[in-house]
Write an enzyme that holds these catalytic residues in place. Sequence first.
Site, short mmCIF file in Angstrom:
data_model
loop_
_atom_site.label_atom_id
_atom_site.label_comp_id
_atom_site.label_asym_id
_atom_site.label_seq_id
_atom_site.Cartn_x
_atom_site.Cartn_y
_atom_site.Cartn_z
CB SER A 69 10.55 -6.53 5.62
OG SER A 69 10.64 -5.56 4.59
N1 SAH Z 1 7.32 -4.89 2.37
C1 SAH Z 1 7.89 -5.85 1.42
C2 SAH Z 1 9.26 -5.24 1.08
C3 SAH Z 1 9.82 -5.46 -0.36
S1 SAH Z 1 11.60 -4.53 -0.50
C4 SAH Z 1 8.17 -7.29 1.99
O1 SAH Z 1 8.20 -7.75 2.93
O2 SAH Z 1 8.09 -8.32 0.94
C5 SAH Z 1 10.84 -2.93 -1.11
C6 SAH Z 1 10.04 -3.11 -2.27
O3 SAH Z 1 9.71 -1.42 -2.60
C7 SAH Z 1 10.63 -3.52 -3.47
O4 SAH Z 1 9.77 -4.60 -3.99
C8 SAH Z 1 10.84 -2.69 -4.58
O5 SAH Z 1 10.51 -2.94 -5.84
C9 SAH Z 1 9.75 -1.49 -4.01
N2 SAH Z 1 9.91 -0.23 -4.33
C10 SAH Z 1 11.19 0.48 -4.45
N3 SAH Z 1 10.97 1.92 -4.78
C11 SAH Z 1 9.58 1.77 -5.26
C12 SAH Z 1 8.74 2.97 -5.90
N4 SAH Z 1 9.36 3.91 -6.11
N5 SAH Z 1 7.60 2.82 -5.87
C13 SAH Z 1 6.87 1.47 -5.58
N6 SAH Z 1 7.58 0.45 -5.26
C14 SAH Z 1 8.81 0.71 -4.84
#
Ligand code: SAH
Length: 219
Positions: A69
Amino acid sequence: MKPDHLGIGMTSQRTRERLVRRLAEQGIRSEAVLEVIRTTPRHLFVDEALAGRAYEDTALPIGFGQTISQPYVVARMTEALLSGGVPGDVLEIGTGSGYQTAILARLVPRVYTLERIAGLIQRAQNIVAELDLDNVLFRHSDGEMGWPAKPCFDGIIVTAAPEEVPQTLMAQLAPGGRMVIPVGQPGRQELRLITRTPAGYQDITLDRVSFVPLLRGIL
Ligand code: SAH
């Protein structure tokens, strides 16, 4: 910090200071949040080839079609989560790179984080351990159902967008607890802050945002 954590050149402390100044100019007020961003090496959470861009205020690819993010969004969500006081137990859905996880782990007593992609959670777990943060529990699962063994949390932060707020997560919010969650279809999402009060749920919209979608099942 260890030397490779501190960084040099484009990953140096000076570069982090510049990012923090920009976040403050954009309206982030919490000194506690700004301080952890100032001292958390975001460059360790991205691929080495992208480390030089780690302190730009932008989302970056982390593999598996996912992104780390944007720092402003991490700051805004964390600030909103902490705006009513420091929550004890925080649930994070979507560990991704683990950067938001590490920021939270330095501000609250306990973080429970869930990720549906095994490759990402392993990497995040290694970096969080490398940073000596020992108050994080990781779980490889679909976060839509929350954390099965623990019924309620003082704070919930969701870093992928569902089309509607999952009822299961609303139910896992302790009285007085807060949830920060992006909601809506790609391109038309808003960041919401939901607080559980004695009278019910208070729901306010903070910002327009752009997140990857919350998906079902595990990989
Ligand atoms: N806070 C993280 C954001 C990553 S993007 C950072 O800054 O790196 C969002 C993440 O949510 C992805 O890695 C994706 O795989 C995960 N995600 C999407 N749907 C999900 C679900 N149902 N359960 C768990 N993780 C999920």
